[in-house]
Motif scaffolding. Sequence first.
Motif, PDB file in Angstrom:
ATOM      1  N   UNK A 264      -4.570   5.314  -0.399  1.00  0.00           N
ATOM      2  CA  UNK A 264      -3.910   6.170   0.594  1.00  0.00           C
ATOM      3  C   UNK A 264      -4.924   7.040   1.349  1.00  0.00           C
ATOM      4  N   UNK A 274      -4.747   1.245   2.080  1.00  0.00           N
ATOM      5  CA  UNK A 274      -3.452   0.938   1.464  1.00  0.00           C
ATOM      6  C   UNK A 274      -2.452   0.335   2.431  1.00  0.00           C
ATOM      7  N   UNK A 275      -2.804   0.311   3.722  1.00  0.00           N
ATOM      8  CA  UNK A 275      -1.929  -0.326   4.715  1.00  0.00           C
ATOM      9  C   UNK A 275      -2.204  -1.825   4.825  1.00  0.00           C
ATOM     10  N   UNK A 281      -0.447  -6.171  -1.992  1.00  0.00           N
ATOM     11  CA  UNK A 281       0.096  -7.161  -2.930  1.00  0.00           C
ATOM     12  C   UNK A 281      -0.688  -7.182  -4.241  1.00  0.00           C
ATOM     13  N   UNK A 284       0.593  -4.369  -6.173  1.00  0.00           N
ATOM     14  CA  UNK A 284       1.907  -4.728  -6.740  1.00  0.00           C
ATOM     15  C   UNK A 284       1.700  -5.590  -7.986  1.00  0.00           C
TER      16      UNK A 284
ATOM     17  N   UNK B 385       6.563 -13.081  -1.743  1.00  0.00           N
ATOM     18  CA  UNK B 385       5.739 -12.170  -0.937  1.00  0.00           C
ATOM     19  C   UNK B 385       6.588 -11.016  -0.405  1.00  0.00           C
ATOM     20  N   UNK B 388       7.051  -8.526  -3.027  1.00  0.00           N
ATOM     21  CA  UNK B 388       5.884  -7.640  -3.145  1.00  0.00           C
ATOM     22  C   UNK B 388       5.884  -6.577  -2.046  1.00  0.00           C
ATOM     23  N   UNK B 389       6.360  -6.969  -0.866  1.00  0.00           N
ATOM     24  CA  UNK B 389       6.488  -5.956   0.193  1.00  0.00           C
ATOM     25  C   UNK B 389       7.485  -4.877  -0.209  1.00  0.00           C
ATOM     26  N   UNK B 391       8.281  -3.896  -3.289  1.00  0.00           N
ATOM     27  CA  UNK B 391       7.686  -3.011  -4.301  1.00  0.00           C
ATOM     28  C   UNK B 391       6.659  -2.073  -3.646  1.00  0.00           C
ATOM     29  N   UNK B 392       5.876  -2.625  -2.720  1.00  0.00           N
ATOM     30  CA  UNK B 392       4.882  -1.807  -2.004  1.00  0.00           C
ATOM     31  C   UNK B 392       5.546  -0.588  -1.382  1.00  0.00           C
ATOM     32  N   UNK B 398       3.536   2.881  -0.241  1.00  0.00           N
ATOM     33  CA  UNK B 398       2.422   2.698   0.704  1.00  0.00           C
ATOM     34  C   UNK B 398       2.924   2.247   2.070  1.00  0.00           C
TER      35      UNK B 398
END
Lengths: 385, 398
Positions: A264, A274-275, A281, A284, B385, B388-389, B391-392, B398
Amino acid sequence: MDFNFTEEQTMIRDSLARLIREQYDFDTRMGVVKSESGWRPEMWAQFAELGLLMAPFSEEDGGLGGDPIDSMVVMEEFGKGLVVEPFVPSVVCAGGFLKHAGTAAQKEEHLQAIMGGASTFAFAYAEPRGRYNLADLETTAKKDGSGYVLNGHKSVVIGAPWADKLVVTARTGGDRRDAGGISVFIVDKGADGVTTRDYPTVDGRRASEVYLENVSVGAGALIGAEGEGLPLIEQVVDEATAATCAEAVGAMGVAHQMTVEYSRQRKQFGTPIGKFQVLQHRMVDMFMEHEQSISMTYMATLKLGEDAVERKKAASAAKVRIGQSGRFVGQESIQIHGGMGMTEELAVGHYFKRLTMIDSEFGNVDHHMRRYTELSATDLKAAAE
Amino acid sequence: MNLEFSPEEVAFRAEVRAFIEENYPEELKDMGSREDLTRDQFLAWHKVLGKKGWAAPAWPEKYGGTGWTSTQRYIWSEENARVDAMMPLPFGVSMVAPVIYTFGNEEQKARYLPKILSGEEWWCQGYSEPGAGSDLASLKTTAVRDGDHYVINGQKTWTTLAQHADWGFFLCRTDPNAAKPQEGISFILVDMNTPGIEVRPIITIDGGHEVNEVWLTDVRVPVENRVGEENQGWTYAKFLLAHERSGIAGVARSKRGIERLRDIASTELLEGEPLIKDDSFARKISQLEIDLTALEFTELRTLARESEGKGPGPESSILKVKGTEIQQRLTELTLEAVGSYGAPYFRGFPEDGSNEFPIGPDYAHHAGPNYFNFRKTSIYGGSNEIQRNIITKMILGL
């Protein structure tokens, strides 16, 4: 089924977390790790005062009436704070031997001292040529009158420099690697014939090579039945494995949080890293590994009381998963921190190092994968018959 | 913390096990992971459960749910997995029904829920479009108001088992001028027999006909078939996707699959010894089983949270990702285990139309097609995928 913690367990967690926050911050820890002794006996005394060291023992034995869940709670917090003090060697291992097989006299003499923090133990089970096989012992204990004489070399005994007593596994009979003929002894570290070479470990703890040369112990030093120690050792090591998994869970969680936080703050190409989806992923995946590790630690801890095959399979399954997850989370934490992750100054690298070393404690991924697979085959055979 | 089942739960297990043993259709045993069943085969167990009142354990009791605890539901799914039961399809019971009983009006609940429960009406899902897959909100199918009707035009795709469907739930754009693509979408129930609907099969890489294209040309649907508010359909669609994810882990079924894989590997030979005695293969099974154990306990933790009244949240994305990875790995190892007999293709052979496929062991016949077919699992229900977005955004922030 119930996945809730008791009030007592929540209290232990909260008060330990507060103590670590207030007195075990990263800079303080680094100072301790680099100090001559490498630990803080006064911290150990505080843990004793909080009741941590007596938490997993029954009230009959003078404990607080808890169980392995209490050790799990303690070790997860230890993992979060990278605490170096020897809860697993002294409380889980030595305390475990005494709890399961100690005589009233042994409990009176040793367990009280462990629970009160007056005495710390180390667990001398590994040997230079034995790798992770608990039965592969060259150390011998020969009957001598009513007592025994021990000879051998125990390797990488974690916490031994801080211990006044050792739990030693040795062969009283049988051949190297036989399941039978193994016995467990309490040995005073100051006894004649015990010498140690003390050293720091790469993850900030202390260990010793322990040499036993004609060390005499009395009959009262033997824990459990002579020659029948292996099942007891396996039980205790499975308990230590579960507690170590909990430590890894704590460390993984912090390493992951630190990494998300860093991503971040850190900007490249004009934007917080972090973007970037490729990093998102991966973080995650770290999160999922951590969650799966929590699940496995609960599972293994809750199954410690089941029959031996089920218990062993559970402990090995957990250690495989934790070894793999710990490696992934550790490595990715460093990678995403970039160059900063390589510096000694940042805490994240120290979590990585601890996670790395946890894999080799009480058997690594390959060892436990082999053990799990062999146990599954035994299971199938039993089912077929 | 403990893993013990209460005496009531032990009794419950005995009860459902006995019920399944007595009532599960013999011809369907060990057919549950097959997609080439007839409509009647798909519905056989559903109809039995409908009569018993057990077709939709997760529903609120007043709509026909069983009122079981999360542990009872866990036991129920384990017991069904023992016979690899063909469970009620998700499209009605676990996808559209929760939307109807949560956001629908009383008439809609009374009209649709009983027939979903009984298995009388078959539902399909009209979500994806050729240009709207992971980016579902970019969908273009339109529903234009004309008096008491919507007139729907567009094309849906990947519509699973639409060839059998009586009804479909469709996401359609009702406000083409909305500020954001997520706005201006409505959730509409469509009778699949309405003129203007054409269902065209898509044959997938396993050779099966499981999914379809659905073409809609001037399809007139009464306005009362809209669920909830006009232009608020995205909210309902997201709600449905979270529900869809929570059942997707498939733990009990994968456990059964691992047992079957062990059986196969105990029969297949390598150098004269059972394949399962080969270290490298045995450890692949161990790894899979260990990963499944982790998933099982993650699901149990999720269920425990749910039973405290916290609905399925973004954590259910873990179950989707890990559950489908394990299912895929299972089909992969099964194909590996059967060796060369993974090659013969059973569809349309022998040409005399008899059901007996004479080549290789029975357990090998579907290994290849199953493996091919299961590649879908990491794509559907929001690709892994996309999970995962989620969860992100929702957990890592984020």
